[in-house]
Design a protein around this motif. Structure first.
Motif, short mmCIF file in Angstrom:
data_model
loop_
_atom_site.label_atom_id
_atom_site.label_comp_id
_atom_site.label_asym_id
_atom_site.label_seq_id
_atom_site.Cartn_x
_atom_site.Cartn_y
_atom_site.Cartn_z
N ALA A 1 8.20 12.72 -3.13
CA ALA A 1 7.11 13.24 -4.02
C ALA A 1 7.30 12.09 -5.11
O ALA A 1 8.36 11.81 -5.61
CB ALA A 1 7.35 14.45 -4.34
N LEU A 2 5.83 11.74 -5.49
CA LEU A 2 5.82 10.71 -6.61
C LEU A 2 6.72 11.25 -7.84
O LEU A 2 6.57 12.33 -8.35
CB LEU A 2 4.67 10.43 -6.88
N ASP A 3 7.64 10.46 -8.13
CA ASP A 3 8.21 10.58 -9.90
C ASP A 3 7.51 9.71 -10.73
O ASP A 3 7.56 8.66 -10.71
CB ASP A 3 9.66 10.30 -9.56
N PRO A 4 6.50 10.43 -11.56
CA PRO A 4 5.80 9.69 -12.38
C PRO A 4 6.69 8.72 -13.35
O PRO A 4 6.19 7.59 -13.99
CB PRO A 4 5.22 10.63 -13.33
N ASP A 5 8.00 8.86 -13.47
CA ASP A 5 8.90 8.09 -14.54
C ASP A 5 9.11 7.00 -13.77
O ASP A 5 9.42 5.94 -14.18
CB ASP A 5 9.81 8.94 -15.01
N LYS A 6 9.49 7.07 -12.25
CA LYS A 6 9.89 6.13 -11.49
C LYS A 6 9.05 6.08 -10.21
O LYS A 6 9.42 6.38 -9.42
CB LYS A 6 11.56 5.97 -11.06
N PRO A 7 7.62 5.80 -10.39
CA PRO A 7 7.08 5.76 -8.93
C PRO A 7 7.54 4.64 -8.02
O PRO A 7 7.35 3.32 -8.18
CB PRO A 7 5.50 5.59 -9.71
N VAL A 8 7.68 5.03 -6.80
CA VAL A 8 7.88 4.25 -6.00
C VAL A 8 6.90 4.67 -4.67
O VAL A 8 7.09 5.89 -4.06
CB VAL A 8 9.28 4.49 -5.11
N LYS A 9 5.85 4.09 -4.40
CA LYS A 9 4.88 4.43 -3.54
C LYS A 9 5.15 3.95 -1.88
O LYS A 9 5.81 2.89 -1.75
CB LYS A 9 3.49 3.83 -3.76
N VAL A 10 4.63 4.71 -1.08
CA VAL A 10 4.84 4.38 0.30
C VAL A 10 3.63 3.91 0.93
O VAL A 10 2.82 4.89 1.04
CB VAL A 10 5.58 5.69 1.19
N PHE A 11 3.64 2.90 1.32
CA PHE A 11 2.18 2.64 2.19
C PHE A 11 2.55 2.44 3.71
O PHE A 11 3.75 1.83 4.11
CB PHE A 11 1.78 1.29 1.70
N CYS A 12 1.64 3.05 4.53
CA CYS A 12 2.05 3.16 5.86
C CYS A 12 0.74 2.40 6.53
O CYS A 12 -0.18 2.57 6.38
CB CYS A 12 2.20 4.59 6.31
N ILE A 13 1.34 1.61 7.79
CA ILE A 13 0.58 1.21 8.55
C ILE A 13 0.51 1.82 10.04
O ILE A 13 1.62 1.50 10.63
CB ILE A 13 0.80 -0.39 8.90
N ALA A 14 -0.52 2.34 10.51
CA ALA A 14 -0.57 2.91 11.68
C ALA A 14 -0.92 1.99 12.77
O ALA A 14 -2.22 1.47 12.67
CB ALA A 14 -1.42 4.11 11.66
N PHE A 15 0.03 1.46 13.61
CA PHE A 15 -0.34 0.27 14.65
C PHE A 15 -0.16 0.93 15.80
O PHE A 15 0.63 1.27 16.58
CB PHE A 15 1.00 -0.68 14.16
N ASP A 16 -1.39 0.75 16.53
CA ASP A 16 -1.65 1.34 17.98
C ASP A 16 -2.12 2.55 17.81
O ASP A 16 -1.63 3.31 17.13
CB ASP A 16 -0.69 0.89 18.84
N LYS A 17 -2.83 3.09 18.94
CA LYS A 17 -3.46 4.32 19.06
C LYS A 17 -2.19 5.35 19.07
O LYS A 17 -2.69 6.37 18.92
CB LYS A 17 -4.40 4.34 20.17
N ALA A 18 -1.30 4.88 19.69
CA ALA A 18 -0.08 6.22 19.79
C ALA A 18 0.72 6.29 18.33
O ALA A 18 1.32 7.54 18.43
CB ALA A 18 1.00 5.44 20.60
#
Length: 204
Positions: A150-167
């Motif tokens: 969960a996002l920590d406003p003081d130390k934000p580390v965002k997770v970016f996801c790439i959904a590759f293929d229909k599975a």
């Protein structure tokens, strides 16, 4: 697209990025023009790195499940360090597929790693590319994962996801990205993966 690539490096904040690439056995499936999913992903990731500059810090992990003598289901391919495009690309191309998808364990560990290596002068992010769903019984509690990242406003580390293929488990990837205030990118059509990397890096 070419205009974005040409100008992006001078317009955005410097980055601190850990890229985690799924190298599970399913990535050996044929995808486009006789190439495997992993080959398509590596090529797109290599092209995406061209959007970064030498002042960015980038790391690379491969993840699947424990293999051979591996103690963990993810492996450091390239340490988080000042970008060396040639070295990074070589490590991308050297990755070998096998095993199953340890998605939750990898996302949590990558997020923790970026918190430990946090840089307040940079965008701090994890980029996860996967073609499947979590297949790692040792860590299969999604709700716990969502709380852990969960996002920590003081130390934000965002997770970016790439959904590759229909599975790929798009719904779960969306939940992971949302918990950290990141984004999910739908590249279930593999021909869109290059464009997806441009959009992703442009969102920092």
């Amino acid at each position: 697209m070419q205009a974005i690539k040409a100008n992006w490096a001078t317009l955005r904040k410097k980055a601190n990025i850990l890229m985690a690439v799924d190298v599970s056995g399913s990535m050996t499936a044929n995808q486009v023009n006789g190439r495997t999913r992993l080959e398509v992903a590596v090529e797109a990731a290599s092209d995406g790195i061209a959007l970064l500059n030498s002042e960015d810090r980038v790391g690379l992990w491969a993840f699947s499940s424990r293999q051979g003598g591996d103690r963990l289901p993810y492996r450091v391919q390239h340490p988080l360090s000042k970008l060396d495009t040639a070295a990074y690309t070589a490590k991308l191309r050297a990755m070998k597929p096998g095993g199953q998808t340890a998605l939750y364990a990898t996302v949590r560990a990558a997020h923790d790693y970026m918190l430990a290596n946090y840089d307040r002068t940079r965008v701090n992010a994890v980029v996860v590319l996967t073609d499947g769903e979590n297949e790692y019984p040792a860590d299969n509690d999604l709700n716990k994962l969502l709380k852990d990242i969960a996002l920590d406003p003081d130390k934000p580390v965002k997770v970016f996801c790439i959904a590759f293929d229909k599975a790929s488990d798009l719904k779960t990837l969306q939940a992971i990205a949302k918990a950290s205030a990141g984004k999910t990118f739908n590249a279930q059509d593999p021909t869109m993966l290059d464009e997806t990397f441009v959009k992703l890096l442009s969102s920092f």
